[in-house]
Design a protein around this motif. Structure first.
Motif, PDB file in Angstrom:
ATOM      1  N   PHE A   1     110.761 -50.212  94.350  1.00  0.00           N
ATOM      2  CA  PHE A   1     111.731 -51.018  93.621  1.00  0.00           C
ATOM      3  C   PHE A   1     111.033 -51.825  92.537  1.00  0.00           C
ATOM      4  N   LEU A   2     111.648 -51.873  91.387  1.00  0.00           N
ATOM      5  CA  LEU A   2     111.180 -52.710  90.289  1.00  0.00           C
ATOM      6  C   LEU A   2     112.164 -53.864  90.169  1.00  0.00           C
ATOM      7  N   PHE A   3     111.653 -55.101  90.265  1.00  0.00           N
ATOM      8  CA  PHE A   3     112.533 -56.252  90.139  1.00  0.00           C
ATOM      9  C   PHE A   3     112.957 -56.396  88.682  1.00  0.00           C
ATOM     10  N   ILE A   4     114.254 -56.449  88.459  1.00  0.00           N
ATOM     11  CA  ILE A   4     114.821 -56.590  87.119  1.00  0.00           C
ATOM     12  C   ILE A   4     115.485 -57.967  87.049  1.00  0.00           C
ATOM     13  N   PRO A   5     114.875 -58.898  86.317  1.00  0.00           N
ATOM     14  CA  PRO A   5     115.470 -60.244  86.218  1.00  0.00           C
ATOM     15  C   PRO A   5     116.866 -60.192  85.601  1.00  0.00           C
TER      16      PRO A   5
ATOM     17  N   PHE B   1     118.278 -52.338  82.653  1.00  0.00           N
ATOM     18  CA  PHE B   1     117.759 -51.487  83.712  1.00  0.00           C
ATOM     19  C   PHE B   1     116.973 -50.322  83.123  1.00  0.00           C
ATOM     20  N   PRO B   2     115.929 -49.875  83.810  1.00  0.00           N
ATOM     21  CA  PRO B   2     115.233 -48.676  83.357  1.00  0.00           C
ATOM     22  C   PRO B   2     116.138 -47.464  83.568  1.00  0.00           C
ATOM     23  N   ASP B   3     115.775 -46.353  82.964  1.00  0.00           N
ATOM     24  CA  ASP B   3     116.595 -45.147  83.080  1.00  0.00           C
ATOM     25  C   ASP B   3     116.619 -44.574  84.485  1.00  0.00           C
ATOM     26  N   ASP B   4     115.518 -44.711  85.200  1.00  0.00           N
ATOM     27  CA  ASP B   4     115.490 -44.163  86.559  1.00  0.00           C
ATOM     28  C   ASP B   4     114.632 -45.046  87.460  1.00  0.00           C
TER      29      ASP B   4
ATOM     30  N   VAL C   1     115.701 -50.165  91.779  1.00  0.00           N
ATOM     31  CA  VAL C   1     115.721 -51.495  91.186  1.00  0.00           C
ATOM     32  C   VAL C   1     116.034 -52.549  92.244  1.00  0.00           C
ATOM     33  N   MET C   2     115.462 -53.723  92.025  1.00  0.00           N
ATOM     34  CA  MET C   2     115.770 -54.882  92.855  1.00  0.00           C
ATOM     35  C   MET C   2     116.376 -55.934  91.938  1.00  0.00           C
ATOM     36  N   VAL C   3     117.494 -56.511  92.377  1.00  0.00           N
ATOM     37  CA  VAL C   3     118.190 -57.520  91.579  1.00  0.00           C
ATOM     38  C   VAL C   3     118.531 -58.720  92.446  1.00  0.00           C
ATOM     39  N   THR C   4     118.830 -59.833  91.799  1.00  0.00           N
ATOM     40  CA  THR C   4     119.294 -61.011  92.526  1.00  0.00           C
ATOM     41  C   THR C   4     120.689 -60.733  93.088  1.00  0.00           C
TER      42      THR C   4
ATOM     43  N   PRO D   1     118.059 -45.957  94.232  1.00  0.00           N
ATOM     44  CA  PRO D   1     117.815 -46.949  95.281  1.00  0.00           C
ATOM     45  C   PRO D   1     118.038 -48.362  94.745  1.00  0.00           C
ATOM     46  N   VAL D   2     118.752 -49.160  95.523  1.00  0.00           N
ATOM     47  CA  VAL D   2     119.085 -50.527  95.116  1.00  0.00           C
ATOM     48  C   VAL D   2     118.623 -51.503  96.195  1.00  0.00           C
ATOM     49  N   ALA D   3     117.952 -52.555  95.742  1.00  0.00           N
ATOM     50  CA  ALA D   3     117.548 -53.636  96.625  1.00  0.00           C
ATOM     51  C   ALA D   3     118.121 -54.933  96.078  1.00  0.00           C
ATOM     52  N   VAL D   4     118.438 -55.843  97.000  1.00  0.00           N
ATOM     53  CA  VAL D   4     118.995 -57.142  96.604  1.00  0.00           C
ATOM     54  C   VAL D   4     118.065 -58.229  97.126  1.00  0.00           C
TER      55      VAL D   4
END
Length: 163
Positions: free
Chosen positions: A14-18, A23-26, A29-32, A49-52
């Protein structure tokens, strides 16, 4: 930050996206929670894949209707004395039967690792100089436990009563 999962260092999927960043194309991602709440349909439509990430003050109950669509939940420890994330992890595992990754992020101590595992954490963002030998030692240090937890280990009281 290095990530420990299954007792070893792993590549974070997961890449944290503030908030406010594209968002990146693929990739995962991890979001608040706030961003997840406001952009849930968009996030889930991409089938990635999504992380919170939840702040320590955010009860994971707010995610219960979406848990099947969330691959990981990161629970923050803003300071090591703030133990709400222990309760949140246990709640996710026991009350909501959450099977995805529960990740510890923020300021936690070596001494807390074993109990974190017991309540349901299975991934740990650790400081840069943390060694896997420290993690292994933390998992072996406690032979007996006093608190019941999600791992099903018998407590000292149960052992004394012959249960």
């Amino acid at each position: 930050m290095p990530l420990i999962k299954d007792g070893k260092f792993v590549q974070d999927r997961f890449l944290f996206i503030p908030d406010g960043q594209a968002f990146p194309d693929d990739g995962g991602v991890m979001v608040t929670f706030d961003r997840f709440q406001s952009e849930c349909a968009t996030l889930l439509a991409h089938h990635r894949p999504v992380a919170v990430r939840l702040a320590s003050s955010q009860n994971p109950e707010v995610l219960k209707v979406d848990l099947a669509n969330i691959d990981a939940i990161a629970l923050e420890f803003p300071i090591f004395r703030d133990g709400r994330a222990f309760s949140w992890a246990r709640m996710l595992r026991e009350r909501y039967a959450y099977k995805g990754e529960i990740r510890a992020v923020g300021h936690f101590l070596y001494d807390q690792l074993a109990f974190m595992m017991r309540v349901g954490f299975d991934a740990f963002d650790v400081r840069q100089d943390f060694r896997i030998e420290e993690f292994d030692r933390a998992m072996r240090e406690m032979t007996y436990v006093y608190q019941p937890s999600t791992d099903g280990r018998k407590t000292v009281m149960q052992i004394r009563r012959g249960e």
